[in-house]
Design an enzyme around this catalytic site. Structure first.
Site, PDB file in Angstrom:
ATOM      1  N   GLU A  65       0.956  -1.215  -0.402  1.00 43.69           N
ATOM      2  CA  GLU A  65      -0.254  -0.550   0.123  1.00 43.69           C
ATOM      3  C   GLU A  65       0.655   1.261   0.343  1.00 43.69           C
ATOM      4  O   GLU A  65       1.397   1.226   0.607  1.00 43.69           O
ATOM      5  CB  GLU A  65      -0.915   0.092   0.974  1.00 43.69           C
ATOM      6  N   LYS A 134      -9.393   2.884  -2.739  1.00 37.96           N
ATOM      7  CA  LYS A 134      -9.328   1.709  -1.470  1.00 37.96           C
ATOM      8  C   LYS A 134     -11.211   2.253  -0.790  1.00 37.96           C
ATOM      9  O   LYS A 134     -10.970   3.586  -0.889  1.00 37.96           O
ATOM     10  CB  LYS A 134      -7.837   2.687  -0.140  1.00 37.96           C
ATOM     11  N   CYS A 190      -5.529  -3.172   1.710  1.00 41.54           N
ATOM     12  CA  CYS A 190      -5.287  -3.494   3.123  1.00 41.54           C
ATOM     13  C   CYS A 190      -6.791  -3.738   3.893  1.00 41.54           C
ATOM     14  O   CYS A 190      -7.056  -4.577   3.880  1.00 41.54           O
ATOM     15  CB  CYS A 190      -4.444  -2.478   3.644  1.00 41.54           C
ATOM     16  N   SER A 217       0.414  -2.391   7.450  1.00 38.29           N
ATOM     17  CA  SER A 217      -0.979  -2.984   8.627  1.00 38.29           C
ATOM     18  C   SER A 217       0.649  -3.310   9.602  1.00 38.29           C
ATOM     19  O   SER A 217       1.057  -4.407   9.353  1.00 38.29           O
ATOM     20  CB  SER A 217      -1.621  -4.396   8.322  1.00 38.29           C
ATOM     21  N   GLY A 376     -12.818 -59.492   9.591  1.00 38.18           N
ATOM     22  CA  GLY A 376     -12.285 -61.400   9.278  1.00 38.18           C
ATOM     23  C   GLY A 376     -10.456 -60.592   9.258  1.00 38.18           C
ATOM     24  O   GLY A 376      -9.934 -59.681   8.823  1.00 38.18           O
ATOM     25  N   SER A 378      -6.620 -61.009   8.399  1.00 38.18           N
ATOM     26  CA  SER A 378      -5.523 -61.967   7.436  1.00 38.18           C
ATOM     27  C   SER A 378      -4.023 -61.093   8.366  1.00 38.18           C
ATOM     28  O   SER A 378      -3.769 -61.956   7.828  1.00 38.18           O
ATOM     29  CB  SER A 378      -5.356 -60.988   6.642  1.00 38.18           C
ATOM     30  N   SER A 383      -7.019 -55.055   6.647  1.00 41.05           N
ATOM     31  CA  SER A 383      -7.544 -55.663   8.526  1.00 41.05           C
ATOM     32  C   SER A 383      -7.629 -55.219   9.795  1.00 41.05           C
ATOM     33  O   SER A 383      -8.102 -55.443  11.014  1.00 41.05           O
ATOM     34  CB  SER A 383      -8.476 -57.363   8.188  1.00 41.05           C
ATOM     35  N   ASN A 462     -11.496 -65.808  -6.648  1.00 39.81           N
ATOM     36  CA  ASN A 462     -13.144 -65.082  -5.957  1.00 39.81           C
ATOM     37  C   ASN A 462     -13.557 -65.971  -5.418  1.00 39.81           C
ATOM     38  O   ASN A 462     -14.179 -65.390  -4.585  1.00 39.81           O
ATOM     39  CB  ASN A 462     -13.249 -64.301  -7.165  1.00 39.81           C
ATOM     40  N   ASN A 477     -24.991 -63.489  11.141  1.00 38.29           N
ATOM     41  CA  ASN A 477     -26.419 -63.928  11.439  1.00 38.29           C
ATOM     42  C   ASN A 477     -26.301 -65.233  12.398  1.00 38.29           C
ATOM     43  O   ASN A 477     -27.168 -64.513  13.430  1.00 38.29           O
ATOM     44  CB  ASN A 477     -26.585 -65.055  10.579  1.00 38.29           C
ATOM     45  N   THR A 486     -13.375 -54.578   5.135  1.00 42.75           N
ATOM     46  CA  THR A 486     -12.407 -53.947   5.865  1.00 42.75           C
ATOM     47  C   THR A 486     -11.343 -53.238   4.590  1.00 42.75           C
ATOM     48  O   THR A 486     -10.630 -52.496   4.462  1.00 42.75           O
ATOM     49  CB  THR A 486     -11.363 -55.139   6.173  1.00 42.75           C
ATOM     50  N   LYS A 624     -18.524 -51.648  -9.079  1.00 45.93           N
ATOM     51  CA  LYS A 624     -18.548 -52.105  -8.011  1.00 45.93           C
ATOM     52  C   LYS A 624     -18.504 -50.887  -7.033  1.00 45.93           C
ATOM     53  O   LYS A 624     -19.125 -51.283  -6.086  1.00 45.93           O
ATOM     54  CB  LYS A 624     -16.930 -52.331  -7.399  1.00 45.93           C
TER      55      LYS A 624
END
Length: 657
Positions: A65, A134, A190, A217, A376, A378, A383, A462, A477, A486, A624
C-alpha cells in the site's frame, strides 16, 4: 514456494510453458526496501525487483500500500510535491517496465475531482491498465486515514485522464490477461480485507481468480497469526488465490513498526509467507493453480448460486510469452496428498480420523442393535486398521470388547507371517480369534462347478474371497451381529476387490481411507495408543507386502502374489486418485505433476504406465462402487455413489485423454 532476498536470475528463452498451459500462474508478493518519501528511489527499487521476478517467470507481482511514497508520510500527503512526485513516479515505473510480460500492482495517493484517494495502480506493458481506490479507511487507534483520504464510495468518476490516457477507475475492475489462462485479477487495499464483506468477495463472484491486497498493517503482538488466518480464510471463501503484500520496516517507526508481512494463499491453503522485520527487499513467489480454482467453482453450488451485487468492468490485455522461468513448479507437490504433512500435529490428525471411523461404526452398531461385530483378520494392513477402529467403536456403542468376533481364514496363499501376525495381534489385545480354514470348502466348490484347482484364474481367486465373506456373513447372522468390512478407498478406486466377496459387508469402516493413509495410521498406532500392547506387531504389519493371498505359495512357502506387482504402487495410485477426483486434473496434468512429485523415484515411462492402468481400472470398476456398502467419509476424496462420486458404470470414454 520460494522466499528470499532479491537475486539476479539467468534469462530463459521465451515460450509458452507447459506450466501455464496446465493452469498454473506464477505470482509474487513483495515487501520492497523503502526510502520514505523518496519516490524516485522507490520507483527504481520496485522496477529492479519487478525485472528480477519477470526473469523468474512471474506474471503478477504485488507491492504494498502506498509503496511509491511510503504509507507513513502522514500530513505530507497534503503537499503537492509528494503527490506530483508519485504521479511522475507511476509514469516512470510504467516506462521502466514496459518490456516485462507481467502485471505490477503498486500503491500511491491520487487526487480525483478534489478528493484524495489511497489507490492501487495496475500496470502492464508500459501502461496503467486501471486504478482501484481503497473502500474502507481505518480511522481509530493508530490509524488516521480519513484525515487525508476519501473512501471509494465518494468517487463519482469512472475514468480519469492520466499521462495522456483515459484510465478506468473503480472498485469493480477486473483485469484479465487474455493470453494467460485463468488470469483474472481483482484488487483491494489493506483494511478492505478486515471488513464484514470485503470487496474481494464481490470481485471473486465477478470472476476474479487472483486477488491482490496492498497493505500497510503495523505489527502488534498476536496480529501476525490473525492476519495469516484472515488471508487463508478469504482465499477459501472466494475459491481464489490471495496475494497480500505488506509494507516493511522502512516505514516510519514514530509510533508503530511495520514488518513487511507478505502472504500467498490458495483456496484456504497458505502457499507462502515472507520473512518479516527486514529493511531489505523480501518476496515470496509461488505458482497458483487457477485451473484447480476454476474446477472448485464449477463444483461448488454455493459459489455458483451467488452473484455479485455490483456489476463488474473487465479490462482485457495481452502479456505475451513469459520472459523467464522454467517448467519446474515453485510450490511443493507432495507425493502423498492423503498423508498429513510433517508440520501437522500427528496425534490430532490421527485421533480425528479414528473418531470419524469409530463413531460411524458405533452408530451402525447401535442402530442394528448388534450383539457382535464380526471381522475377518488376515494380518494385513486393512483388516488391522479395521480391528483397531472397531475396538474404539465398541466402546462408543456401549458394547464390551468381547463383542468383537475375530476370524482368520487361512487359504491357499496364506503366509506364516500374516497368519502369525493376526494371531499375535489378537493375543496382545486380549481378543478371541477363531480360525476357520477355507481350503476344503473351496475345493468342494471347485468340484461343484467343475473348476480345476490348478487353474489359477479369476474364478480360483474370487471363490476364496466369496467363501470368506460367506463365513463372516453367516457368523454375523448366527451371533446377531454385523460384518465390518475392511476394504479401503484405494481398492475401491481400482476395483481391487471381489464383487460380492470382500466388496460386501454391513459397514465398510475403511471406505474413506486410502492405502497410504492406512499405513500411516497403523504406524501411528504402533508408536502411540497401542505401543505398549502391540507396537512391534503393528510395525511388522506395516512393513508386510500388500497381498490378497489368493494364489498358492512357492515351494519355499514364500509369497508369489504381491498386489503392487499387478496394479502398480499404491503411492502412485493414491496420487492419481487425489488429483483426478479432488482437482479434476487431466491425464497430462497428472503425469506432469507426478513427474515432479516423484522425481528420482519413478521415471516418466513408469508413471505413464501405471496412470493408464489407474484410468482403465477406475472406469471398468464403477459397477462395484455403485453397489458399495455404507461407510464413513474421512477426507476430501470419497467414492460413495450416495455422496461424492456418481458415474455411469458403462462409461466408454477415455479418462486418460
Amino acid at each position: 514456494m520460494l522466499t528470499s532476498p532479491m537475486q539476479q536470475a539467468s534469462p530463459s528463452p521465451t515460450s509458452t510453458s507447459t506450466r501455464e498451459r496446465l493452469g498454473f500462474v506464477r505470482v509474487a508478493a513483495v515487501s520492497p526496501e523503502l526510502v520514505l518519501g523518496d519516490v524516485p528511489k522507490n520507483v527504481a527499487i520496485i522496477a529492479s525487483d519487478a525485472r528480477k521476478l519477470a526473469q523468474r517467470g512471474c506474471r503478477l507481482v504485488v507491492f504494498p500500500e502506498l509503496c511509491l511514497t511510503g504509507y507513513s508520510c502522514a500530513d505530507l500527503f497534503h503537499t503537492d510535491v509528494l503527490r506530483m512526485a508519485a504521479l511522475r513516479g507511476l509514469d516512470e515505473l510504467a516506462k521502466a517496465t514496459h518490456d516485462l510480460t507481467m502485471v505490477l500492482v503498486v500503491g500511491l495517493p491520487l487526487v480525483v475531482q478534489d478528493r484524495m484517494y489511497n489507490v492501487a495502480a495496475v500496470l502492464a506493458k508500459g501502461r496503467v491498465l486501471g486504478v482501484v481506490p481503497k473502500s474502507f479507511l481505518p480511522n481509530s487507534s493508530e490509524f488516521y486515514e480519513r484525515r487525508w483520504f476519501s473512501p471509494a464510495h465518494t468517487l463519482e468518476a469512472t475514468s480519469l485522464r492520466l499521462h495522456g490516457q483515459d484510465i478506468p477507475i473503480g472498485t469493480e475492475l477486473l483485469f484479465e490477461a487474455r493470453d494467460v489462462a485463468g488470469f483474472v485479477l481483482g484488487v483491494e487495499i489493506c483494511e478492505d480485507l478486515w471488513t464484514v464483506i470485503p470487496p474481494s468477495s464481490h470481485l471473486a463472484l465477478g470472476g476474479a481468480t487472483l486477488l491482490a491486497n496492498l497493505s500497510a498493517s503495523p505489527e502488534v503482538l498476536g496480529k501476525a497469526p490473525y492476519r495469516r488466518m484472515l488471508v487463508a480464510q478469504q482465499a477459501a471463501r472466494c475459491l481464489a488465490a490471495y496475494l497480500y503484500a505488506g509494507a516493511g520496516a522502512g516505514e516510519s517507526s514514530t509510533d508503530v513498526v511495520y514488518s513487511g508481512h507478505s502472504l500467498i494463499a490458495e483456496n484456504g491453503t497458505l502457499l507462502g509467507e515472507g520473512e518479516r522485520f527486514s529493511f531489505e527487499t523480501r518476496f515470496i513467489m509461488t505458482d497458483v493453480d487457477v485451473q484447480h480454482l476454476a474446477h472448485e467453482r464449477l463444483k461448488s453450488s454455493s459459489f455458483r448460486d451467488k452473484t455479485s451485487s455490483q456489476p463488474m468492468r473487465r479490462v482485457s490485455f495481452d502479456l505475451g510469452p513469459a520472459s523467464g522461468g522454467d517448467d519446474k513448479l515453485v510450490r511443493a507437490i507432495t507425493p502423498h496428498p492423503f498423508v498429513p504433512s510433517a508440520k501437522a500435529d500427528r496425534n490430532v490428525v490421527c485421533e480425528e480420523i479414528f473418531a470419524i471411523q469409530a463413531t460411524g461404526l458405533a452408530r451402525r452398531l447401535k442402530q442394528a442393535r448388534a450383539k457382535t461385530a464380526v471381522l475377518g483378520l488376515s494380518g494385513g494392513l486393512d483388516s488391522t486398521l479395521a480391528l483397531l477402529v472397531m475396538l474404539e467403536a465398541l466402546k462408543r456403542a456401549g458394547l464390551a470388547q468381547t463383542a468383537a468376533l475375530m476370524v482368520t481364514m487361512p487359504g491357499f496363499g496364506t503366509t506364516k507371517r500374516t497368519r502369525g501376525n493376526a494371531e499375535m495381534l489378537a493375543e496382545a489385545l486380549n481378543l478371541e480369534l477363531r480360525t476357520i480354514p477355507i481350503t476344503d470348502a473351496v475345493r468342494q466348490h471347485f468340484a461343484d462347478i467343475g473348476h480345476s484347482e490348478h487353474q489359477h484364474d479369476a474364478t480360483y481367486e474370487n471363490s476364496q474371497a466369496r467363501e470368506r465373506t460367506q463365513i463372516l456373513m453367516d457368523l454375523a447372522n448366527k451371533t446377531g451381529g454385523i460384518v465390518v468390512g475392511t476394504g479401503d478407498l484405494s481398492e475401491a478406486a481400482l476395483g481391487w476387490c471381489t464383487f460380492n466377496g470382500d466388496h460386501m459387508s454391513m459397514y465398510h469402516v475403511n471406505s474413506g481411507v486410502p492405502k497410504t493413509l492406512v499405513r500411516y495410521l497403523i504406524e501411528w498406532c504402533a508408536e502411540g495408543p497401542f505401543a505398549d500392547k502391540a507396537g512391534a506387531i503393528l510395525r511388522d504389519i506395516a512393513d508386510t507386502p500388500i497381498t490378497p493371498e489368493l494364489l498358492p505359495l512357492a515351494a519355499d512357502e514364500s509369497l508369489q502374489q504381491k498386489t503392487e506387482d499387478t496394479v502398480g504402487p499404491y503411492e502412485l495410485h493414491d496420487f492419481f486418485l487425489f488429483h483426478f477426483v479432488r482437482h479434476g486434473c487431466s491425464g497430462e496434468k497428472i503425469r506432469w505433476l507426478a513427474a515432479q512429485a516423484f522425481a528420482g523415484r519413478y521415471d516418466d515411462e513408469t508413471i505413464a504406465k501405471w496412470l493408464a492402468v489407474f484410468f482403465k481400472r477406475f472406469a471398468q470398476n464403477q459397477f462395484k462402487r455403485s453397489s458399495v456398502p455404507d461407510g464413513p467419509k474421512v477426507g476430501s476424496v470419497a467414492l460413495s455413489p450416495r455422496g461424492d462420486w456418481r458415474m455411469p458404470s458403462d462409461y466408454a470414454g477415455d479418462l486418460n485423454a
